[in-house]
Write an enzyme that holds these catalytic residues in place. Structure first.
Site, PDB file in Angstrom:
ATOM      1  N   HIS A  94       0.855  -1.193   0.000  1.00  0.00           N
ATOM      2  CA  HIS A  94       0.000   0.000   0.000  1.00  0.00           C
ATOM      3  C   HIS A  94       0.891   1.245   0.000  1.00  0.00           C
ATOM      4  CE1 HIS A  94      -2.768   3.113   1.254  1.00  0.00           C
ATOM      5  NE2 HIS A  94      -3.728   2.322   0.789  1.00  0.00           N
ATOM      6  N   GLU A 161      -3.881   1.716  -7.481  1.00  0.00           N
ATOM      7  CA  GLU A 161      -4.224   2.860  -6.641  1.00  0.00           C
ATOM      8  C   GLU A 161      -3.331   4.044  -7.005  1.00  0.00           C
ATOM      9  OE1 GLU A 161      -6.439   1.723  -2.865  1.00  0.00           O
ATOM     10  OE2 GLU A 161      -4.333   1.723  -2.361  1.00  0.00           O
TER      11      GLU A 161
HETATM   12  P1  PGA Z   1      -9.456   6.131   0.021  1.00  0.00           P
HETATM   13  O1  PGA Z   1      -8.256   5.141   0.352  1.00  0.00           O
HETATM   14  O2  PGA Z   1     -10.613   5.303  -0.465  1.00  0.00           O
HETATM   15  O3  PGA Z   1      -9.750   6.833   1.328  1.00  0.00           O
HETATM   16  O4  PGA Z   1      -8.971   7.070  -1.037  1.00  0.00           O
HETATM   17  C1  PGA Z   1      -7.943   4.100  -0.507  1.00  0.00           C
HETATM   18  C2  PGA Z   1      -6.717   3.391  -0.013  1.00  0.00           C
HETATM   19  O5  PGA Z   1      -5.824   4.061   0.533  1.00  0.00           O
HETATM   20  O6  PGA Z   1      -6.606   2.171  -0.113  1.00  0.00           O
END
Ligand code: PGA
Length: 247
Positions: A94, A161
């Protein structure tokens, strides 16, 4: 089968996790065609595992990271063998782990550890800044996965992401469906060419109850990784329903 992963990060007390976990369990029961994963802090995983003893088969428990080491003098780490039997999934790579804990050169070893103990990695990747050129993103992904076999890659879930889209990022906004489609299509092609497999790729970054319907329409993604909006059962329910095709 689509996936919605709740990443609770470091936001909740044990009691709050229990309430959300029970509500998520009922939600998963109502949506048997969807896989729902809740990623809780290490400290609470055993308690939640016990609490969710009678959970539906499509509700899964995950850790938010896992050690890249097998066992030994690694203060503060939690190893895959310790998580075995408690979680079925582990988020790996992450952007917040990369940023605050330098977990970047460790991704392949974390994946190896998780797989060795039967834990499915949810491997996050994404560029720091919005761009049209995805070559650097692919280079980073190639570096993260260096040394892994096609067989190992095929056992992972991935989460695209874009870091600039994650809600904790300054001026964050979700990537547009076109942007996501373009990146995920090219990454999928790259997986096919390089590893001869097409692992599921989820999207994460400011997924909310307002944009989930249009995000769920994107054929190239297999679900969503949700941070902020997973902390409230109302918004999380709306998101899960959209990805289950029941909006
Ligand atoms: P968010 O976070 O939905 O608050 O943007 C996503 C993540 O960090 O996995």
């Amino acid at each position: 089968m689509k996936w919605v992963v709740a990443n609770w990060k470091m936001n909740l007390t044990m009691g709050e996790c229990e309430v959300l976990a029970s509500a998520s369990s009922h939600l998963a029961e109502d949506l048997p065609g969807l896989s729902v994963v809740v990623a809780a802090p290490f400290l609470y995983l055993t308690g939640l595992h016990e609490k969710l003893k009678f959970r539906p088969k499509n509700l899964y428990l995950a850790s938010q990271t896992v050690s890249s080491y097998q066992k030994g003098a690694y203060t503060g780490d939690v190893a895959a063998f310790q998580l075995k039997g408690i979680v079925s999934h582990a988020i790996i790579g992450h952007s917040e782990r990369r940023k605050y804990h330098q977990e970047t050169g460790t991704i392949a070893n974390q994946i190896i550890q998780a797989l060795e103990y039967g834990i499915t990695p949810i491997v996050c990747f994404g560029e720091l800044k919005r761009t049209q050129n995805i070559a650097p993103l692919l280079a980073d992904l190639r570096a993260d996965l260096h040394g892994l076999s096609a067989e190992q890659i095929a056992k992972c879930l991935f989460a695209y992401e874009p870091v600039w889209a994650i809600s904790s990022h300054k001026n964050a906004e979700p990537a547009t469906p076109n942007y996501i489609t373009n990146v995920v299509s090219r990454v999928t092609e790259w997986f096919s060419e390089t590893y001869h497999c097409q692992p599921p790729i989820l999207y994460g970054g400011s997924v909310t109850e307002d944009n989930c319907v249009e995000l769920a329409r994107i054929k190239q993604i297999s679900g969503a990784l949700v941070g902020g909006a997973s902390l409230h059962i109302k918004s999380f329910t709306t998101i899960c329903r959209s990805f289950a095709g029941q909006a």
